[in-house]
Design a protein around this motif. Structure first.
Motif, PDB file in Angstrom:
ATOM      1  N   GLY A  68       0.799  -1.354   0.147  1.00 15.85           N
ATOM      2  CA  GLY A  68      -0.012   0.014  -0.013  1.00 15.85           C
ATOM      3  C   GLY A  68       0.710   1.241  -0.055  1.00 15.85           C
ATOM      4  N   GLU A  69       2.223   1.181   0.041  1.00 12.73           N
ATOM      5  CA  GLU A  69       3.019   2.259  -0.097  1.00 12.73           C
ATOM      6  C   GLU A  69       2.852   2.983  -1.687  1.00 12.73           C
ATOM      7  OE1 GLU A  69       6.726   1.815   1.166  1.00 12.73           O
ATOM      8  OE2 GLU A  69       6.353   0.764   3.025  1.00 12.73           O
ATOM      9  N   SER A  70       2.330   2.498  -2.598  1.00 12.24           N
ATOM     10  CA  SER A  70       1.824   2.806  -3.802  1.00 12.24           C
ATOM     11  C   SER A  70       0.488   2.726  -3.918  1.00 12.24           C
ATOM     12  CB  SER A  70       2.798   2.594  -4.852  1.00 12.24           C
ATOM     13  OG  SER A  70       2.448   0.961  -4.967  1.00 12.24           O
ATOM     14  N   ARG A  71       0.014   3.529  -5.024  1.00 12.97           N
ATOM     15  CA  ARG A  71      -1.452   3.279  -5.222  1.00 12.97           C
ATOM     16  C   ARG A  71      -1.545   1.938  -5.802  1.00 12.97           C
ATOM     17  NH1 ARG A  71      -4.100   8.687  -7.136  1.00 12.97           N
ATOM     18  NH2 ARG A  71      -5.459   7.154  -7.972  1.00 12.97           N
ATOM     19  N   PHE A  72      -2.642   1.053  -5.595  1.00 13.16           N
ATOM     20  CA  PHE A  72      -2.767   0.056  -6.242  1.00 13.16           C
ATOM     21  C   PHE A  72      -2.692   0.248  -7.916  1.00 13.16           C
ATOM     22  CE2 PHE A  72      -5.559  -3.333  -7.883  1.00 13.16           C
ATOM     23  CZ  PHE A  72      -4.957  -4.509  -7.151  1.00 13.16           C
ATOM     24  N   SER A  73      -3.379   1.242  -8.409  1.00 14.75           N
ATOM     25  CA  SER A  73      -3.165   1.331  -9.891  1.00 14.75           C
ATOM     26  C   SER A  73      -1.833   1.618 -10.251  1.00 14.75           C
ATOM     27  CB  SER A  73      -4.114   2.633 -10.169  1.00 14.75           C
ATOM     28  OG  SER A  73      -3.549   3.838  -9.592  1.00 14.75           O
ATOM     29  N   THR A  74      -1.132   2.235  -9.458  1.00 14.89           N
ATOM     30  CA  THR A  74       0.424   2.327 -10.021  1.00 14.89           C
ATOM     31  C   THR A  74       1.051   1.011 -10.164  1.00 14.89           C
ATOM     32  OG1 THR A  74       0.379   4.471  -8.917  1.00 14.89           O
ATOM     33  CG2 THR A  74       2.387   3.559  -9.381  1.00 14.89           C
ATOM     34  N   TRP A  75       0.894   0.410  -8.884  1.00 15.51           N
ATOM     35  CA  TRP A  75       1.259  -1.179  -8.782  1.00 15.51           C
ATOM     36  C   TRP A  75       0.867  -1.866 -10.165  1.00 15.51           C
ATOM     37  CZ3 TRP A  75      -0.925  -5.924  -7.018  1.00 15.51           C
ATOM     38  CH2 TRP A  75       0.034  -6.698  -6.694  1.00 15.51           C
ATOM     39  N   LEU A  76      -0.053  -1.677 -10.451  1.00 15.13           N
ATOM     40  CA  LEU A  76      -0.809  -2.539 -11.859  1.00 15.13           C
ATOM     41  C   LEU A  76      -0.091  -1.970 -13.104  1.00 15.13           C
ATOM     42  CD1 LEU A  76      -4.810  -2.957 -11.171  1.00 15.13           C
ATOM     43  CD2 LEU A  76      -2.834  -4.883 -10.992  1.00 15.13           C
ATOM     44  N   TYR A  77       0.024  -0.535 -13.072  1.00 11.22           N
ATOM     45  CA  TYR A  77       0.857   0.087 -14.133  1.00 11.22           C
ATOM     46  C   TYR A  77       2.106  -0.735 -14.347  1.00 11.22           C
ATOM     47  CZ  TYR A  77      -2.473   4.024 -15.103  1.00 11.22           C
ATOM     48  OH  TYR A  77      -3.403   4.516 -15.539  1.00 11.22           O
ATOM     49  N   ALA A  78       2.676  -0.872 -13.122  1.00 13.80           N
ATOM     50  CA  ALA A  78       4.010  -1.187 -12.992  1.00 13.80           C
ATOM     51  C   ALA A  78       4.314  -2.831 -13.650  1.00 13.80           C
ATOM     52  CB  ALA A  78       4.754  -1.354 -11.623  1.00 13.80           C
ATOM     53  N   ILE A  79       3.260  -3.531 -13.018  1.00 12.26           N
ATOM     54  CA  ILE A  79       3.121  -5.045 -13.570  1.00 12.26           C
ATOM     55  C   ILE A  79       2.711  -5.019 -14.980  1.00 12.26           C
ATOM     56  CG2 ILE A  79       1.616  -7.262 -13.234  1.00 12.26           C
ATOM     57  CD1 ILE A  79       1.028  -6.235 -10.474  1.00 12.26           C
ATOM     58  N   ALA A  80       1.846  -4.230 -15.418  1.00 11.13           N
ATOM     59  CA  ALA A  80       1.600  -4.230 -17.015  1.00 11.13           C
ATOM     60  C   ALA A  80       2.722  -3.949 -17.859  1.00 11.13           C
ATOM     61  CB  ALA A  80       0.280  -3.114 -17.052  1.00 11.13           C
ATOM     62  N   THR A  81       3.620  -2.814 -17.363  1.00  8.13           N
ATOM     63  CA  THR A  81       4.760  -2.407 -17.983  1.00  8.13           C
ATOM     64  C   THR A  81       5.570  -3.455 -18.186  1.00  8.13           C
ATOM     65  OG1 THR A  81       4.438  -0.233 -17.064  1.00  8.13           O
ATOM     66  CG2 THR A  81       6.541  -0.863 -18.363  1.00  8.13           C
ATOM     67  N   ASN A  82       5.895  -4.370 -16.866  1.00  7.82           N
ATOM     68  CA  ASN A  82       6.876  -5.321 -17.148  1.00  7.82           C
ATOM     69  C   ASN A  82       6.417  -6.461 -18.038  1.00  7.82           C
ATOM     70  OD1 ASN A  82       8.658  -4.248 -15.382  1.00  7.82           O
ATOM     71  ND2 ASN A  82       7.827  -5.174 -13.524  1.00  7.82           N
ATOM     72  N   ALA A  83       5.053  -6.729 -17.804  1.00  6.88           N
ATOM     73  CA  ALA A  83       4.469  -7.860 -18.616  1.00  6.88           C
ATOM     74  C   ALA A  83       4.470  -7.329 -20.249  1.00  6.88           C
ATOM     75  CB  ALA A  83       3.021  -7.831 -18.558  1.00  6.88           C
ATOM     76  N   ALA A  84       4.301  -6.106 -20.502  1.00  8.71           N
ATOM     77  CA  ALA A  84       4.616  -6.019 -22.030  1.00  8.71           C
ATOM     78  C   ALA A  84       6.234  -6.060 -22.310  1.00  8.71           C
ATOM     79  CB  ALA A  84       4.144  -4.564 -22.330  1.00  8.71           C
ATOM     80  N   ARG A  85       7.035  -5.794 -21.351  1.00 13.03           N
ATOM     81  CA  ARG A  85       8.577  -5.843 -21.704  1.00 13.03           C
ATOM     82  C   ARG A  85       8.714  -7.242 -21.932  1.00 13.03           C
ATOM     83  NH1 ARG A  85      10.908  -2.187 -16.963  1.00 13.03           N
ATOM     84  NH2 ARG A  85      10.093  -0.349 -17.444  1.00 13.03           N
ATOM     85  N   SER A  86       8.151  -8.115 -20.940  1.00 15.39           N
ATOM     86  CA  SER A  86       8.651  -9.541 -20.964  1.00 15.39           C
ATOM     87  C   SER A  86       8.105 -10.175 -22.167  1.00 15.39           C
ATOM     88  CB  SER A  86       7.929 -10.133 -19.628  1.00 15.39           C
ATOM     89  OG  SER A  86       6.368 -10.451 -19.891  1.00 15.39           O
ATOM     90  N   ARG A  87       7.105  -9.761 -22.816  1.00 17.31           N
ATOM     91  CA  ARG A  87       6.915 -10.523 -24.208  1.00 17.31           C
ATOM     92  C   ARG A  87       7.492  -9.869 -25.276  1.00 17.31           C
ATOM     93  NH1 ARG A  87       0.602 -12.348 -24.505  1.00 17.31           N
ATOM     94  NH2 ARG A  87       0.426 -12.866 -22.369  1.00 17.31           N
ATOM     95  N   GLY A  88       8.219  -8.736 -24.990  1.00 15.14           N
ATOM     96  CA  GLY A  88       8.848  -7.884 -25.870  1.00 15.14           C
ATOM     97  C   GLY A  88       8.010  -7.507 -27.190  1.00 15.14           C
ATOM     98  N   ARG A  89       6.657  -7.486 -27.082  1.00 13.67           N
ATOM     99  CA  ARG A  89       5.831  -7.205 -27.855  1.00 13.67           C
ATOM    100  C   ARG A  89       5.725  -5.742 -28.272  1.00 13.67           C
ATOM    101  NH1 ARG A  89       0.645 -11.227 -27.264  1.00 13.67           N
ATOM    102  NH2 ARG A  89       1.836 -12.980 -27.528  1.00 13.67           N
TER     103      ARG A  89
END
Lengths: 200, 390
Positions: A68-89
């Motif tokens: 909870g130190e960051s907003r939940f949405s910010t956390w999701l943005y981070a996961i999403a960014t990593n997800a997109a990176r990990s696929r290299g898409r």
């Protein structure tokens, strides 16, 4: 940036205790902006859909560690960014021509138009071209620039939130956003919104 | 503030992120400079155009599909959410050595992933970041950890995003306590070019001790006991790495020992990543982010500037160990690699990365012609600034 509320914090807390129904509500509350973000990152609807699912699964697995130190949405943005990176898409997207649906509909089924800019009969076509050009220009950006500018311009995050989402220093965020704008200016010449900028 | 300075900061100003003092000065300049005003207008137009793009709503069914996948992947139920802490397996000695006070030489093996996983898992595995990397810097080594750093801590960002996990759960980090030190480090020496030395006195049993001489196979046996099915077949080792482990004398012929090329060799870790372009992207990012001054300092002072050599606590035998080459073989997914690099950056690692650092030492050109899908081995050097952890 999606609004957050005490209700959402409560849902997060319940999800952390294993309440899948609460997590389901979190998915439904966040899926639209997350999907839009991923679409703008990848330029591809199918990828955005797949990644959105993956992000939520990853979030479920890890929600117990969300402090909870960051907003939940910010956390999701981070996961999403990593997800997109990990696929290299969103790297690959820069190398291919991706037809972008120009019949993009908003959450209510309506197409959000550009700000009114006159009544020229050719305006809808021009707007369509401008959107197409904008997405192509985004696709052609270096991934790290695209991440930063999409978080800023499409998602409306401030620099601090972008720094959190991308796990980079604030100065890096500033640099990336500025570089992205400079690159986009070149790629979008002739298609930029002509309205007067405030204070400039 | 001149035009160049104004234009450098004009995006900050447009976004309302510039500090008040700078803002006043910048606005005074804009009021007097038509060229800079035009620049600001052009960038502002970029913003307006992007913000006017239509938002896309999620297609129907995502929430249901997520729920179904949670059930299918057995992520709902006792103990859920599946918050098992997944960590990249890094030997304890390497955590100790490498991250706050050592140089880390990463050998990246890029190439064919086929055959290492069951076919139906390949695509998913490539997409699955699979483990959460936790690399830490520990404040002070304790007794017996003179080269070691003990438990990693403090480096994972609070609320750092988890690695994307779409496939089956990958194994927990191998519990260091369950691995005999010699075995844990054995795979390293087996792949190394350095002399196969016996354990220096006092090094084998100590936390963070440097590699001793044991077989890769033995290490693998131990790991298999602790890792889950995906890795029980040894798939955590790259195909190339297994081949190298089995034919290390041949490697000596083809591949000049890296350890002898460097006066104080850093640790070498052999990673495999899918050849999907992510490596190139990460490297490009690493190059862009590398602070020039830190690189210059490290190049100037070399490894002597690194903390583990200058603390003076280690025994001579251990110092000798530190100067020989060690290799650890570990398959990384693209996401793991990205997270590794990100975490190194977070703790102040200075990625000394350029294409010239990338070599293909272990496959001849003729071999490549015969098998274009054969893995390529690249070398990637990271140097870590002592005490630079955040």
């Amino acid at each position: 940036m999606p609004a957050e509320s005490a209700e959402e914090a409560s849902l997060v807390a319940r999800a952390q205790r294993g309440d899948v129904d609460a997590f389901d509500l979190l998915v439904r509350r966040n899926q639209d902006w997350l999907y839009n973000f991923l679409f703008r990152l990848t330029g591809n609807e199918a990828d955005a859909r797949d990644l959105a699912q993956d992000v939520f699964l990853s979030a479920w697995r890890a929600v117990g560690r969300f402090t909870g130190e960051s907003r939940f949405s910010t956390w999701l943005y981070a996961i999403a960014t990593n997800a997109a990176r990990s696929r290299g898409r969103h790297l690959a997207v820069a190398r291919r021509v991706t037809p972008v649906s120009l019949d993009a509909e908003g959450p209510d089924g309506a197409v959000r138009e550009f700000a009114a800019d006159g009544g020229s009969p050719s305006a809808p076509i021009e707007r369509r071209e401008a959107r197409e050009k904008a997405q192509e220009a985004l696709d052609a950006l270096e991934p790290e620039l695209r991440e930063a500018i999409v978080l800023r311009e499409i998602e409306g995050l401030d620099y601090a939130a972008i720094a959190q989402a991308l796990a980079v220093p604030l100065g890096t965020v500033k640099t990336r956003i500025h570089r992205a704008r400079l690159a986009l200016r070149e790629k979008m010449k002739g298609y930029l919104e002509p309205r007067e900028a405030k204070g400039v | 503030m001149d035009c160049a300075q104004v234009r450098e900061r004009i995006s900050e100003w447009l976004d309302g992120e510039i500090l008040p003092a700078g803002r006043a000065e910048l606005e005074r300049h804009l009021a007097a400079c038509a060229a800079c005003r035009a620049e600001g207008e052009a960038l502002s137009a970029v913003s307006r155009t992007l913000r006017a793009l239509p938002r896309k709503a999620a297609p129907p069914g995502i929430a249901r599909e997520v729920r179904e996948r949670l059930a299918r992947e057995q992520l709902i139920g006792p103990g859920a959410p599946g918050a098992r802490r997944r960590r990249l397996f890094l030997p304890r000695w390497m955590k100790g050595m490498g991250l706050a006070a050592a140089a880390l030489l990463v050998v990246v093996s890029v190439g064919d992933w086929g055959g290492r996983l069951p076919p139906e898992e390949d695509a998913e595995a490539l997409r699955s970041p699979s483990v959460e990397l936790e690399i830490g810097r520990v404040a002070e080594p304790t007794d017996g950890e003179k080269l070691g750093i003990g438990d990693a801590q403090g480096l994972s960002l609070k609320d750092a995003p988890p690695a994307l996990e779409t496939a089956e759960p990958l194994p927990e980090k191998l519990d260091d306590d369950k691995i005999p030190d010699g075995v844990r480090t054995g795979s390293i020496d087996r792949l190394s070019d350095g002399p196969q030395e016996k354990d220096p006195p006092g090094s084998a049993g100590g936390k963070g001790s440097l590699p001793s001489t044991r077989s890769l196979e033995k290490a693998k046996e131990i790991q298999e006991e602790a890792w889950d099915e995906r890795f029980e077949d040894g798939s955590f080792l790259g195909k190339k790495g297994r081949a190298r482990a089995a034919t290390s004398p041949e490697r000596d012929q083809d591949d000049p020992p890296l350890g002898r090329q460097r006066t104080a060799a850093p640790i070498e870790v052999c990673f495999s990543v899918p050849d999907d372009g992510t490596l190139e992207r990460v490297l490009a990012l690493a190059r862009a982010e590398a602070p020039e001054d830190k690189n210059r300092d490290l190049k100037k002072d070399g490894l002597r500037s690194l903390g583990y050599e200058t603390e003076g606590q280690e025994q001579p035998a251990q110092r000798e160990e530190a100067s020989s080459l060690r290799v650890v073989e570990r398959v990384l997914t693209a996401d793991e690699l990205a997270r590794l690099l990100a975490d190194l950056e977070r703790i102040g690692a200075v990625p000394d990365v350029s294409w010239k650092n990338l070599a293909s030492p272990s496959a001849s050109s003729s071999e490549k012609k015969k098998d274009s899908s054969a893995p390529r081995t690249y070398r990637l050097v990271f140097e870590v600034t002592p005490g630079a952890g955040r």
